[in-house]
Design an enzyme around this catalytic site. Sequence first.
Site, PDB file in Angstrom:
ATOM      1  N   ASP A  82     -28.668  64.195  69.940  1.00 20.18           N
ATOM      2  CA  ASP A  82     -28.457  64.538  68.536  1.00 20.18           C
ATOM      3  C   ASP A  82     -27.128  65.294  68.399  1.00 20.18           C
ATOM      4  OD1 ASP A  82     -29.157  64.910  65.827  1.00 20.18           O
ATOM      5  OD2 ASP A  82     -30.153  66.823  66.240  1.00 20.18           O
ATOM      6  N   HIS A  83     -26.305  64.915  67.452  1.00 17.74           N
ATOM      7  CA  HIS A  83     -25.022  65.588  67.199  1.00 17.74           C
ATOM      8  C   HIS A  83     -24.131  65.702  68.427  1.00 17.74           C
ATOM      9  CE1 HIS A  83     -25.678  66.588  63.005  1.00 17.74           C
ATOM     10  NE2 HIS A  83     -26.931  66.852  63.324  1.00 17.74           N
ATOM     11  N   HIS A 180     -29.176  71.325  57.343  1.00 18.94           N
ATOM     12  CA  HIS A 180     -29.901  71.755  58.536  1.00 18.94           C
ATOM     13  C   HIS A 180     -30.375  73.193  58.352  1.00 18.94           C
ATOM     14  CE1 HIS A 180     -27.125  68.648  60.395  1.00 18.94           C
ATOM     15  NE2 HIS A 180     -28.319  68.221  60.742  1.00 18.94           N
ATOM     16  N   GLY A 181     -31.465  73.545  59.003  1.00 19.22           N
ATOM     17  CA  GLY A 181     -31.937  74.935  58.964  1.00 19.22           C
ATOM     18  C   GLY A 181     -32.845  75.197  57.780  1.00 19.22           C
ATOM     19  N   HIS A 208     -30.774  63.626  57.974  1.00 14.16           N
ATOM     20  CA  HIS A 208     -30.777  64.868  58.757  1.00 14.16           C
ATOM     21  C   HIS A 208     -31.277  66.001  57.861  1.00 14.16           C
ATOM     22  CE1 HIS A 208     -28.289  64.010  62.496  1.00 14.16           C
ATOM     23  NE2 HIS A 208     -28.359  62.842  61.880  1.00 14.16           N
ATOM     24  N   GLY A 209     -31.616  67.116  58.481  1.00 20.62           N
ATOM     25  CA  GLY A 209     -31.990  68.299  57.708  1.00 20.62           C
ATOM     26  C   GLY A 209     -33.250  68.120  56.891  1.00 20.62           C
ATOM     27  N   ALA A 210     -34.252  67.448  57.462  1.00 27.13           N
ATOM     28  CA  ALA A 210     -35.441  67.113  56.659  1.00 27.13           C
ATOM     29  C   ALA A 210     -36.516  68.199  56.669  1.00 27.13           C
ATOM     30  CB  ALA A 210     -36.032  65.794  57.134  1.00 27.13           C
ATOM     31  N   ALA A 232     -36.105  69.412  63.017  1.00 27.46           N
ATOM     32  CA  ALA A 232     -35.884  70.404  64.080  1.00 27.46           C
ATOM     33  C   ALA A 232     -36.458  71.766  63.687  1.00 27.46           C
ATOM     34  CB  ALA A 232     -34.393  70.533  64.377  1.00 27.46           C
ATOM     35  N   THR A 233     -36.025  72.268  62.539  1.00 29.00           N
ATOM     36  CA  THR A 233     -36.387  73.636  62.152  1.00 29.00           C
ATOM     37  C   THR A 233     -37.907  73.847  62.064  1.00 29.00           C
ATOM     38  OG1 THR A 233     -34.293  73.868  60.997  1.00 29.00           O
ATOM     39  CG2 THR A 233     -36.018  75.395  60.352  1.00 29.00           C
TER      40      THR A 233
HETATM   41  P1  13P Z   1     -33.715  70.459  60.330  1.00 29.70           P
HETATM   42  O1  13P Z   1     -33.399  71.558  61.287  1.00 29.70           O
HETATM   43  O2  13P Z   1     -33.454  70.809  58.929  1.00 29.70           O
HETATM   44  O3  13P Z   1     -35.066  69.911  60.543  1.00 29.70           O
HETATM   45  O4  13P Z   1     -32.683  69.270  60.661  1.00 29.70           O
HETATM   46  C1  13P Z   1     -32.813  68.587  61.864  1.00 29.70           C
HETATM   47  C2  13P Z   1     -31.690  67.663  62.090  1.00 29.70           C
HETATM   48  O5  13P Z   1     -31.162  67.055  61.183  1.00 29.70           O
HETATM   49  C3  13P Z   1     -31.258  67.468  63.473  1.00 29.70           C
HETATM   50  O6  13P Z   1     -30.125  66.675  63.557  1.00 29.70           O
END
Ligand code: 13P
Length: 284
Positions: A82-83, A180-181, A208-210, A232-233
């Site tokens: 990822d990234h 993200h976050g 991303h950032g879901a 992720a978060t």
């Molecule tokens: P979140 O941390 O908002 O869930 O985003 C995860 C993400 O997009 C990882 O690339």
Amino acid sequence: MKLVNSELILKNAVRGRYAVGAFNIYNLETLKAVVKAAGEMNSPIILQTTPRTVSQVGEDYISAMTKVAAAEYGIPVILHLDHGDSFEIVVKCIRAGYTAVMIDGSSLPYEDNITLTRKVVDLAHSVGVSVEAELGEVTGVEDDLYLKGDKGRFTKPEIVPDFIERTGVDSLAVAIGTAHGKYKGEIKLDFDRLERIRSLVDIPLVLHGASGVPDKDIKKAIKFGINKINIATEIKIAFTETIKGAFKKNQDEIDPRNYLASVEKRIEQIVKNKITLFGCGGKA
Ligand code: 13P
């Protein structure tokens, strides 16, 4: 099952109009919980690690653990970087057995993003590894990076076909208002933009950032063309809050096996809920 690349899995998601969950993992517990949840729901699954996790845990450990977990269930498991922020880390992860990589050139000037992505695609495709790229910029905290964003950094639909054609990339992360976050203010996704992008190209699109995005918006994003959703978060919060709760209950706790078992259960439940929401259950 052996690890697979993401090509067929995400193409099926485009055809079937659902999204595959991509969960960031940090250690053995998070990894096992995600694969177990997917296995029990007969869902394809993407495990992903950022460069910081790669350097902290080690790409060979991550790859070996993922292979063991995947062998337990008859579902397609994808191990994804990822990234990825350099050609070098992509090479390192592919050598270790990753089956998909993201090269994030989104902060570069457009032509430089194309050059870097093309270079990664040429290498990755020569060994059967899938590639995700990003156009526009998803803001927020990822690894130690903090990206400040505004609408100027949202993906411009009209340049997407050119980017895909010139890079040969397999999937594309789009910036439509997620971050993200942890979210501070109201979340407002630009569905018109997403719909327009989807009308121009047919490759899998990535959100991303879901974490923290309301279920109704996730459903709408899938309806308008999202096929891979990154979480992720919510995993990080569940991990940490469960451990905090265990110590609140028993300050004298000294056995990690006790609280780590609860962590696994909690994350497994979160992943199962997401699989239901994303519509990828039963699609293995
Ligand atoms: P979140 O941390 O908002 O869930 O985003 C995860 C993400 O997009 C990882 O690339």
